[in-house]
Design an enzyme around this catalytic site. Structure first.
Site, PDB file in Angstrom:
ATOM      1  N   GLU A 120       0.816  -1.221   0.000  1.00 26.86           N
ATOM      2  CA  GLU A 120       0.000   0.000   0.000  1.00 26.86           C
ATOM      3  C   GLU A 120       0.844   1.262   0.000  1.00 26.86           C
ATOM      4  O   GLU A 120       0.535   2.242  -0.683  1.00 26.86           O
ATOM      5  CB  GLU A 120      -0.949   0.001   1.203  1.00 26.86           C
ATOM      6  CG  GLU A 120      -2.152  -0.940   1.074  1.00 26.86           C
ATOM      7  CD  GLU A 120      -1.832  -2.413   1.323  1.00 26.86           C
ATOM      8  OE1 GLU A 120      -0.666  -2.734   1.672  1.00 26.86           O
ATOM      9  OE2 GLU A 120      -2.735  -3.251   1.168  1.00 26.86           O
ATOM     10  N   HIS A 141     -11.512  -4.593   9.681  1.00 28.00           N
ATOM     11  CA  HIS A 141     -12.076  -4.343   8.346  1.00 28.00           C
ATOM     12  C   HIS A 141     -13.325  -3.460   8.388  1.00 28.00           C
ATOM     13  O   HIS A 141     -14.126  -3.510   7.456  1.00 28.00           O
ATOM     14  CB  HIS A 141     -12.454  -5.666   7.670  1.00 28.00           C
ATOM     15  CG  HIS A 141     -11.321  -6.313   6.932  1.00 28.00           C
ATOM     16  ND1 HIS A 141     -10.184  -6.750   7.552  1.00 28.00           N
ATOM     17  CD2 HIS A 141     -11.150  -6.615   5.619  1.00 28.00           C
ATOM     18  CE1 HIS A 141      -9.368  -7.308   6.649  1.00 28.00           C
ATOM     19  NE2 HIS A 141      -9.922  -7.229   5.480  1.00 28.00           N
TER      20      HIS A 141
HETATM   21  C1  LIG Z   1      -2.711  -4.904   4.126  1.00 27.35           C
HETATM   22  C2  LIG Z   1      -3.809  -5.575   3.408  1.00 27.35           C
HETATM   23  N1  LIG Z   1      -4.025  -5.302   2.118  1.00 27.35           N
HETATM   24  C3  LIG Z   1      -5.013  -5.910   1.435  1.00 27.35           C
HETATM   25  C4  LIG Z   1      -5.818  -6.828   2.057  1.00 27.35           C
HETATM   26  C5  LIG Z   1      -6.931  -7.539   1.280  1.00 27.35           C
HETATM   27  N2  LIG Z   1      -6.554  -8.936   1.095  1.00 27.35           N
HETATM   28  C6  LIG Z   1      -6.995  -9.885   1.931  1.00 27.35           C
HETATM   29  S1  LIG Z   1      -6.319 -11.369   1.613  1.00 27.35           S
HETATM   30  C7  LIG Z   1      -5.418 -10.759   0.326  1.00 27.35           C
HETATM   31  C8  LIG Z   1      -4.504 -11.658  -0.439  1.00 27.35           C
HETATM   32  C9  LIG Z   1      -3.430 -12.232   0.421  1.00 27.35           C
HETATM   33  O1  LIG Z   1      -2.739 -13.202  -0.270  1.00 27.35           O
HETATM   34  P1  LIG Z   1      -1.744 -14.196   0.420  1.00 27.35           P
HETATM   35  O2  LIG Z   1      -0.874 -13.448   1.389  1.00 27.35           O
HETATM   36  O3  LIG Z   1      -1.062 -14.947  -0.639  1.00 27.35           O
HETATM   37  O4  LIG Z   1      -2.649 -15.171   1.296  1.00 27.35           O
HETATM   38  P2  LIG Z   1      -3.772 -16.182   0.778  1.00 27.35           P
HETATM   39  O5  LIG Z   1      -5.066 -15.449   0.835  1.00 27.35           O
HETATM   40  O6  LIG Z   1      -3.395 -16.642  -0.565  1.00 27.35           O
HETATM   41  O7  LIG Z   1      -3.742 -17.291   1.793  1.00 27.35           O
HETATM   42  C10 LIG Z   1      -5.679  -9.420   0.146  1.00 27.35           C
HETATM   43  C11 LIG Z   1      -5.099  -8.589  -0.906  1.00 27.35           C
HETATM   44  C12 LIG Z   1      -5.582  -7.071   3.417  1.00 27.35           C
HETATM   45  N3  LIG Z   1      -6.353  -7.902   4.116  1.00 27.35           N
HETATM   46  N4  LIG Z   1      -4.568  -6.458   4.061  1.00 27.35           N
END
Ligand SMILES: Cc1ncc(C[n+]2csc(CCOP(=O)(O)OP(=O)(O)O)c2C)c(N)n1
Ligand SMILES: Cc1ncc(C[n+]2csc(CCOP(=O)(O)OP(=O)(O)O)c2C)c(N)n1
Ligand SMILES: [Mg+2]
Ligand SMILES: [Mg+2]
Lengths: 334, 343, 343, 334
Positions: D62, D131
């Site tokens: 971000e 959230h």
């Molecule tokens: C700081 C932040 N940015 C964006 C989000 C929205 N978001 C939730 S899960 C996610 C993807 C995360 O991917 P990963 O770390 O690979 O974990 P996975 O969901 O694949 O287990 C995003 C972008 C968030 N929760 N926190």
């Protein structure tokens, strides 16, 4: 014991030292707190006395060393995290708001974050826009945090000790302009409670409600006003969240007129919260619309004359009281 | 230990598999835990459709070998941090299924009193600081947990699970640097399921070999086949031993895949059905069950037994959640502070 | 291009030095720029003691070879981002010395109208977005500058100067990843002076070989002797050519040392005088001047000529600053918004 | 042209599409805006129409993609940065405050940051504490930023276009609960100016001052109150910084009684600023102390009944008006 006259910075150091002596779980962590001796020389000498494991220099990574403080607090320690200045704390805000302030409630009361975060705040040293923020009032918006602003030397020394006894995260804002100021402390370092505001000067005609760096300007203004025969009360909030409503309302009930003096930018400042609470709790005590003296809504500029104009000065406070006592009834903000 | 080159597809690594185990009880426990997580989450999906569970729900289906394989390597005094995709971790860590289910119902008997929901499972008694919904946000906490243990002279290990997406966040960088610099007992466990929501690994990382990336911080790092519960178990045990031995932090990458959508709202525009199907061939539950029977480690009947046990446990968990109660609204602002406080 | 192993002390690398140059005019220009920066800053220190300059003042003394060597490689249309230790960069980029000095006085004739001071020198006409006082804060901006040029189809390069301390911040990580992923024309220029305030490199980085660290993002990276103006100039020119050619971003580490305290407030508890003295033996001004004369590239008299020119320029700059005017206080809140706005 | 009835999300998309068509310098950048189609499906289809170079999926970072937006804006583009939700914007606050908001003034007016940052905000979907933040009022404290909160479909579609014409950074807060709501827009997408509040319902006895997601609850409350014979005005602030003081004071001058409805946590909320400005500019117009309806001071919990209790509801607004009209004079906050 006779009172000692020491610099505010020395009062802070005495508090830190006492905290490290009292409790093995306490350690200090932040940028340049050790080898350098603290950017503002607050922690000078502590590395030599307490060693590397308790006085920990960190890399430049505000989010992570703050988060590590939260983790260490969750796991039984009593960390003191120093974020060099409030300006850099913006990099750690996610950790402070989404973790420190939130974990107790979000876990249904299971987790506790007994963390203290110290930072300098405020302008007035010609450090320009990125180094002159006064965001303590802004931080006071966040439930789960306790926000304190020691303005006296006793508080500088003792609020840290009380903060370390608190089971929740406490943010301590130390005004950069106070660091070199001399003042007195008495006896051994001891905790200064965090729950109450303090009347620093009694008065009957108008209340100046303030905190931190602005306390001293408010006291100076009260002196001037006294010379003119205006009897001014000065209330030092000490803790900005939670606010001591009772003390605020008591002062208003006594003087019926008030000026809030606050270094934050005017819009959305702590002063607005105070005035609104007075509306809610003591509206009919007011003899005139409350007035606030705040910073101008501008990134604080470098040039001295502009910086002085951006930040509340003694004359601004005096002028605000005059406006208020003049009773024009349309007291505009500084 | 060093980084191995990235694997691009779902093919298995030179197999360890069930053949690498010789203890039937352990094999049964691993299979049981994986099936338990799978069925628990299938039930969650069902209850979500029924409106019993709300908010965000992120399923771990396809990735069960990781939590099931990794968690037994920990002691009770170790600390576990995870993400919003943490049902499997909570179950494997021993948080009662009923308390988890009640949490998702929002009942006060839930493991977070109903304050957290699916994304925020906590159990302080089990040192499970499960749920963080800010990607990357728990890495610094893990460093702090490890620091506290180190300062207090306790030989505990802190493990921190996070996804491939978190590797892009600044806190990953800062946390690996700090933990390595201070040689703290923390084990970074990256569940690389190749997607951060809809963004594929190669579209969010300039270096897709995450173990190599981690190695740049000068901490030992390794990649493991996250679809193989035995490989996970071995690698994690070895890593935990090493970290507990005071050798500083480590990084493990589990290569895995999620079979379901990112959350219940995800229309999955970003990946091919065929890709998902291909990975499903490597389902950690099915491959392990098949191999374990094939090599004589488990009787064929064990599978049914486990399914029955698990079904019972889940039914009981749902019943527990259904029977749970709503926290009185008057308690809303309790637990914001420990000391009663005016705002 | 690949990472070379870290050098622990102030010894020179297999020398390029003045001997590597054959153009006397260029040699003179390099020496002139270094001396100009040195004398300008010595004057600043003097004016600071006299109370004419206030706030924070971070001197570049010892590191002049970098700005002097790197900047001529840029075109006018390229973009330059720097830190709070940026007097040298501003001077080398062509920002008039008078405008810089007036800025430090806080006069409205200053290059930032007196709003910024020493830490915030800007000159939009020279695409110099100099001053950022948040460590690491300008790296994302640099990525954005490069992205804009790329999207607009302009073949400009963006260079971003930052210190070794910034490498620990999350934004370093995020910015290198994003720039590499998107293959943007940005050149990351790390001035590794071995200290972040009082924290030595090995106490803030788990990997002290910063070029190796950067290489983990899969962008070309290289280390250069930052005390050797010719080495700086060569490496930077080559890097800029490569970046301009559309080959994606690059990382250069300049190995250097600051001879003075971090800022005017620093008591320098954290390093030995002997260490400083050792590095001063490699003073970029003195070594280059000596070598250039020794190898016949410059007449011995050139040094004095340059000193005279520079002294004149600096006197003029001070006079300009002294003659400058204070912005009317009534203008305080202008330029917060472009459109006049109530708050 | 007859009005179209569309979802709020579709109105946002029409605005984005129009912006991309109008100006080549515009591009959209953020997490999952492309392939995924936008977390809330706002940007669905735009990748296919405008291609990868203008619809840019970013890694999770971000601070950097926001900072890159600032850099691109400084270098001639008109970026739209989408931060998925306000909750994650805390990671980008340093860039927003220390760079976007500050560079124009700190450079003496040389630099301009014509950047738009969009994010969803607000609670009500059982997403729990990390959230469900409503921090738009908190952002409104920062000089140099323009903060807007489109509550209607026309504003959802058109404020983006006006924001892109603004030479300064504009933050657009889109309430998550509105995304699926249907509403009408007329004609082609066109800029909706950012300078004025709008009266969404005329009334003479009491003013509800609100914005964003709370507008619709306020309108529903006004409906109920009308049935009881209380004639309620509803003012939609639209822009939270700078505030349209004239519109606020005009409404107060007409009704002499007001309730501010604001989803932010009570202490230090935008409501406090509004009430304080009324104290400063229209104190003697007040027939009763102003009242505010805000969120409870607690990290928003997951369980529906607790979340509902934490966030202002229609009944809370109605009750506040009753309290105010009852004229007890000590209107406590919800
Ligand atoms: C700081 C932040 N940015 C964006 C989000 C929205 N978001 C939730 S899960 C996610 C993807 C995360 O991917 P990963 O770390 O690979 O974990 P996975 O969901 O694949 O287990 C995003 C972008 C968030 N929760 N926190
Ligand atoms: C985010 C942030 N944290 C802390 C500081 C305080 N600070 C100013 S300079 C500095 C050291 C930076 O070191 P480095 O990046 O190596 O640059 P150098 O000063 O050596 O040129 C620190 C800690 C800051 N300005 N910004
Ligand atoms: Mg993933
Ligand atoms: Mg340095």
């Amino acid at each position: 014991m006779t009172p000692q006259t020491i610099a505010y910075r020395e009062a802070l150091r005495q508090g830190l030292r006492e905290a490290l002596i009292r409790d093995d779980r306490v350690f200090l962590m932040g940028e340049d707190v050790g080898r350098y001796g603290g950017t503002y020389a607050v922690s000078h000498g502590l590395l030599e006395e307490f060693g590397e494991s308790r006085i920990r220099d960190t890399p430049l990574s505000e989010s992570t060393f703050t988060g590590a403080g939260i983790g260490a607090a969750l796991n039984g320690m009593r960390p003191i995290v120093e974020i060099m200045t409030v300006n850099f704390s913006l990099l750690a805000l996610d950790q402070i708001i989404n973790n420190a302030a939130t974990l107790r409630h979000m876990s249904g009361g299971q987790l506790s974050v007994p963390l203290v975060i110290r930072m300098t705040t405020g302008g007035g040293r010609q450090l320009a826009a990125q180094h002159s923020h006064s965001l303590e009032g802004w931080y006071a918006h966040i439930p789960g945090l306790r926000i304190v602003a020691p303005a006296t030397h006793e508080d500088a020394r003792g609020m840290l000790l009380a903060a370390l006894e608190d089971p929740d995260p406490v943010l301590i804002f130390e005004h950069a302009l106070l660091l070199g100021a001399e003042g007195t402390v008495e006896g051994e370092p001891h905790p200064m409670e965090l729950d109450h505001a303090a009347i620093r000067r009694e008065g009957g005609q108008v209340s100046l409600i303030t905190y931190g760096g602005m306390l001293h300007k408010s006291l100076a203004a009260a002196e001037q006003l006294a010379a003119e025969g205006i009897d001014t009360e000065v209330l030092d909030l000490r803790t900005l969240r939670p606010l001591d409503d009772a003390a605020i309302m008591a002062s208003v009930a006594k003087t019926h007129r008030l000026v809030v003096v606050d270094e934050g930018w005017r819009s959305g400042s702590l002063s607005a919260e105070i005035i609104t609470r007075i509306n809610e709790q003591a509206f009919f005590e007011l003899d005139a619309p409350p007035v606030r003296v705040c910073s101008q809504e501008v990134p604080v500029p470098y040039a001295k004359h502009l910086e002085d104009a951006a930040i509340p000065q003694v004359e601004d406070i005096v002028a605000a009281v005059h406006r208020l006592m003049g009773g024009s009834g349309s007291g505009g903000a500084s | 230990m060093n980084a191995s080159p990235p694997r691009e597809g779902p093919e298995a690594s030179p197999a360890i598999g069930a053949a690498g185990l010789d203890d039937p009880a352990r094999a049964r426990a691993l299979l049981w835990q994986m099936i338990r997580i799978r069925r628990f989450e299938e039930k969650c999906a069902e209850l979500y459709s029924a409106g019993k569970i709300r908010g965000f729900l992120h399923l771990y289906i396809g990735e069960e070998a990781i939590a099931a394989g990794a968690m037994p390597a920990l002691r009770d005094t170790d600390n576990v941090l995870a993400t919003y995709r943490e049902h499997g971790h909570a179950l494997a860590r021993g948080v009662p299924a009923g308390a988890i289910m009640a949490e998702m119902y929002g009942k006060q008997e839930g493991c977070s009193r109903g304050h957290g929901g699916s994304m925020h499972l906590f159990d302080a008694s089990r040192r499970f600081v499960g749920g963080s919904a800010i990607v990357g946000g728990s890495l610094p906490l893990a460093v702090g947990f490890a620091l506290a243990d180190r300062l207090a002279g306790r030989d505990n290990v802190t493990v921190c699970f996070f996804g491939d997406g978190a590797v892009a966040e600044g806190e990953f960088h800062e946390s690996l640097n700090l933990a390595t610099l201070w040689q703290l007992p923390v084990l970074f466990l990256c569940e690389n399921n190749r997607y951060a929501m809809g963004t594929a690994l190669e579209r969010h990382q300039s270096q897709v070999d995450l173990a190599a990336k981690a190695a740049a911080y000068r901490l030992p790092s390794e990649s493991v086949d996250g679809m193989d519960v035995v490989a996970v178990s071995r690698a994690t045990e070895a890593a935990i031993d090493q970290v507990r031995g005071g050798q500083g932090p480590m990084f493990l990458e589990y290569r895995t895949y999620r079979f379901r959508a990112h959350s219940m709202f995800d229309p999955e525009h970003y990946r091919d059905k065929a890709e998902v199907e291909q990975w499903k061939q490597r389902c950690p539950v099915e491959t392990f069950a098949r191999d374990a029977v094939a090599c004589g480690l488990l009787e064929a009947s064990v599978r049914d037994e486990i399914e029955r046990e698990v079904a019972e446990e889940i039914d009981a968990a749902v019943a527990f959640a259904e029977a749970g109660t709503w926290e009185p609204v008057e308690h809303l602002c309790r637990d914001v502070y420990a000391r009663e406080a005016r705002p």
